[in-house]
Design a protein around this motif. Structure first.
Motif, PDB file in Angstrom:
ATOM      1  N   ALA A 131       0.848  -1.192   0.000  1.00 24.75           N
ATOM      2  CA  ALA A 131       0.000   0.000   0.000  1.00 24.75           C
ATOM      3  C   ALA A 131       0.880   1.237   0.000  1.00 24.75           C
ATOM      4  CB  ALA A 131      -0.923  -0.001   1.216  1.00 24.75           C
ATOM      5  N   THR A 132       0.373   2.305  -0.592  1.00 25.38           N
ATOM      6  CA  THR A 132       1.142   3.548  -0.667  1.00 25.38           C
ATOM      7  C   THR A 132       0.318   4.721  -0.164  1.00 25.38           C
ATOM      8  OG1 THR A 132       0.452   3.782  -2.985  1.00 25.38           O
ATOM      9  CG2 THR A 132       2.609   2.802  -2.573  1.00 25.38           C
ATOM     10  N   GLU A 133       1.037   5.737   0.235  1.00 29.51           N
ATOM     11  CA  GLU A 133       0.404   6.940   0.765  1.00 29.51           C
ATOM     12  C   GLU A 133      -0.399   7.636  -0.331  1.00 29.51           C
ATOM     13  OE1 GLU A 133       1.749  11.103   2.988  1.00 29.51           O
ATOM     14  OE2 GLU A 133       3.220   9.541   2.530  1.00 29.51           O
ATOM     15  N   LYS A 134      -1.642   7.926  -0.042  1.00 28.05           N
ATOM     16  CA  LYS A 134      -2.494   8.586  -1.030  1.00 28.05           C
ATOM     17  C   LYS A 134      -1.943   9.979  -1.350  1.00 28.05           C
ATOM     18  CE  LYS A 134      -6.720   6.294   0.594  1.00 28.05           C
ATOM     19  NZ  LYS A 134      -8.046   6.487   1.217  1.00 28.05           N
ATOM     20  N   GLY A 135      -1.871  10.292  -2.619  1.00 27.49           N
ATOM     21  CA  GLY A 135      -1.445  11.628  -3.030  1.00 27.49           C
ATOM     22  C   GLY A 135       0.051  11.836  -3.048  1.00 27.49           C
ATOM     23  N   ALA A 136       0.824  10.889  -2.591  1.00 29.07           N
ATOM     24  CA  ALA A 136       2.283  11.023  -2.632  1.00 29.07           C
ATOM     25  C   ALA A 136       2.744  10.913  -4.079  1.00 29.07           C
ATOM     26  CB  ALA A 136       2.942   9.956  -1.772  1.00 29.07           C
ATOM     27  N   ALA A 137       3.472  11.904  -4.548  1.00 32.00           N
ATOM     28  CA  ALA A 137       3.762  12.045  -5.973  1.00 32.00           C
ATOM     29  C   ALA A 137       4.432  10.815  -6.583  1.00 32.00           C
ATOM     30  CB  ALA A 137       4.629  13.289  -6.201  1.00 32.00           C
ATOM     31  N   HIS A 138       5.417  10.258  -5.892  1.00 30.30           N
ATOM     32  CA  HIS A 138       6.183   9.159  -6.482  1.00 30.30           C
ATOM     33  C   HIS A 138       5.919   7.827  -5.776  1.00 30.30           C
ATOM     34  CE1 HIS A 138       8.400  12.056  -8.872  1.00 30.30           C
ATOM     35  NE2 HIS A 138       8.618  12.761  -7.779  1.00 30.30           N
ATOM     36  N   ALA A 139       4.875   7.765  -4.973  1.00 32.07           N
ATOM     37  CA  ALA A 139       4.658   6.574  -4.148  1.00 32.07           C
ATOM     38  C   ALA A 139       4.430   5.321  -4.988  1.00 32.07           C
ATOM     39  CB  ALA A 139       3.491   6.790  -3.197  1.00 32.07           C
ATOM     40  N   ARG A 140       3.679   5.442  -6.066  1.00 28.89           N
ATOM     41  CA  ARG A 140       3.389   4.267  -6.878  1.00 28.89           C
ATOM     42  C   ARG A 140       4.652   3.752  -7.577  1.00 28.89           C
ATOM     43  NH1 ARG A 140      -1.810   2.776  -8.004  1.00 28.89           N
ATOM     44  NH2 ARG A 140      -3.413   4.026  -6.987  1.00 28.89           N
ATOM     45  N   LEU A 141       5.472   4.673  -8.038  1.00 32.08           N
ATOM     46  CA  LEU A 141       6.739   4.260  -8.639  1.00 32.08           C
ATOM     47  C   LEU A 141       7.616   3.572  -7.600  1.00 32.08           C
ATOM     48  CD1 LEU A 141       8.819   4.181 -10.904  1.00 32.08           C
ATOM     49  CD2 LEU A 141       9.475   6.518 -10.286  1.00 32.08           C
ATOM     50  N   ASP A 142       7.666   4.138  -6.405  1.00 30.58           N
ATOM     51  CA  ASP A 142       8.448   3.525  -5.324  1.00 30.58           C
ATOM     52  C   ASP A 142       7.926   2.132  -4.993  1.00 30.58           C
ATOM     53  OD1 ASP A 142       9.912   5.842  -5.218  1.00 30.58           O
ATOM     54  OD2 ASP A 142       8.855   6.668  -3.483  1.00 30.58           O
ATOM     55  N   ALA A 143       6.604   1.965  -5.025  1.00 36.26           N
ATOM     56  CA  ALA A 143       6.017   0.654  -4.757  1.00 36.26           C
ATOM     57  C   ALA A 143       6.434  -0.350  -5.821  1.00 36.26           C
ATOM     58  CB  ALA A 143       4.491   0.751  -4.711  1.00 36.26           C
ATOM     59  N   GLY A 144       6.537   0.106  -7.072  1.00 36.50           N
ATOM     60  CA  GLY A 144       6.978  -0.775  -8.140  1.00 36.50           C
ATOM     61  C   GLY A 144       8.408  -1.251  -7.950  1.00 36.50           C
ATOM     62  N   ILE A 145       9.257  -0.347  -7.456  1.00 34.52           N
ATOM     63  CA  ILE A 145      10.643  -0.730  -7.202  1.00 34.52           C
ATOM     64  C   ILE A 145      10.705  -1.728  -6.046  1.00 34.52           C
ATOM     65  CG2 ILE A 145      12.933   0.132  -6.597  1.00 34.52           C
ATOM     66  CD1 ILE A 145      12.105   2.821  -7.807  1.00 34.52           C
ATOM     67  N   ALA A 146       9.938  -1.460  -4.998  1.00 30.69           N
ATOM     68  CA  ALA A 146       9.890  -2.388  -3.860  1.00 30.69           C
ATOM     69  C   ALA A 146       9.341  -3.744  -4.297  1.00 30.69           C
ATOM     70  CB  ALA A 146       9.034  -1.798  -2.740  1.00 30.69           C
ATOM     71  N   LEU A 147       8.336  -3.719  -5.163  1.00 32.40           N
ATOM     72  CA  LEU A 147       7.771  -4.955  -5.699  1.00 32.40           C
ATOM     73  C   LEU A 147       8.852  -5.785  -6.388  1.00 32.40           C
ATOM     74  CD1 LEU A 147       5.499  -6.859  -6.771  1.00 32.40           C
ATOM     75  CD2 LEU A 147       5.238  -5.250  -8.670  1.00 32.40           C
ATOM     76  N   GLN A 148       9.663  -5.134  -7.219  1.00 34.15           N
ATOM     77  CA  GLN A 148      10.701  -5.879  -7.926  1.00 34.15           C
ATOM     78  C   GLN A 148      11.707  -6.495  -6.959  1.00 34.15           C
ATOM     79  OE1 GLN A 148      10.638  -7.025 -10.737  1.00 34.15           O
ATOM     80  NE2 GLN A 148      12.395  -6.642 -12.054  1.00 34.15           N
TER      81      GLN A 148
END
Length: 218
Positions: A131-148
């Protein structure tokens, strides 16, 4: 074999009238270690059949360490990650999907939800929520890196993984907020991606890769 190159770099930094010397260690992988890293990247596959064997705590510790070492914008680490091994919670997540899915059509493996014994997480014994912080500009990209990092570290340990996207919007529905509270996801966070994790019961071949999509511009 690891080859360590020690770069003796003396930095004269004026901090409170003190001079600090910083020794930088650069790790260069050669031989079998380098080959193992590249092989790990090239041989990882999405797994959709798992054994019943559960992921051990030692394995989870290694995967979680690899996960939190993933880079993030400004090192904000704007994610919350849960490794769920409670079978009742995993079963409830699957039931929430089945309830939502009735009468709808899906692509991929989710299209088989009408079949008896269907599992949105392919019966994996561990279900991962990122899960990522709502509205955080790069949170989804960061989640993708963590996913990898989760995918690659799991593969290095002989485990299998499969990213799960279909269930994401369903977990974020207001009627399923109780599930997110149950696993201690803060209210200002939303599910971004999920992962099925466990011991693989299949060895799928690599699908076609489109090399023309990656180019060098000189």
């Amino acid at each position: 074999m690891k080859k360590y190159l020690y770069l003796g770099i003396t930095l004269s930094v004026l901090l409170s009238s003190c001079t600090q010397e910083t020794k930088v260690e650069q790790v260069v992988y050669e031989g079998s270690a380098k080959e193992a890293i590249i092989d790990n990247l090239l041989s990882r596959r999405a797994i959709r059949k798992f054994t019943d064997q559960q992921v051990s705590q030692d394995q989870l510790d290694t995967i979680m360490k690899a996960t939190i070492y993933a880079p993030s914008a400004l090192n904000k680490q704007a994610w919350e990650i849960r490794f769920i091994q409670n079978p009742k919670i995993i079963a409830e997540i699957n039931q929430r999907f089945l309830t939502f899915a009735q009468g709808k059509e899906f692509q991929g493996s989710a299209a088989k939800y009408r079949e008896p014994g269907f599992s949105i997480s392919h019966h994996a014994p561990t279900f991962v929520v990122i899960a990522t912080e709502k509205g955080a500009a790069h949170a989804r990209l960061d989640a993708g890196i963590a996913l990898q990092n989760i995918l690659l570290s799991s593969h290095a340990l002989g485990l299998g993984t499969c990213p799960l996207g279909t269930i994401v919007p369903i977990l974020n529905l207001p009627e399923n907020a109780d599930l997110l509270r149950l696993i201690n996801i803060p209210e200002d966070y939303e599910v971004t991606i999920n992962v099925a994790l466990g011991y693989p019961a299949e060895s799928p071949t690599a699908p076609v890769r489109y090399s023309d999509k990656v180019k060098v511009i000189r």
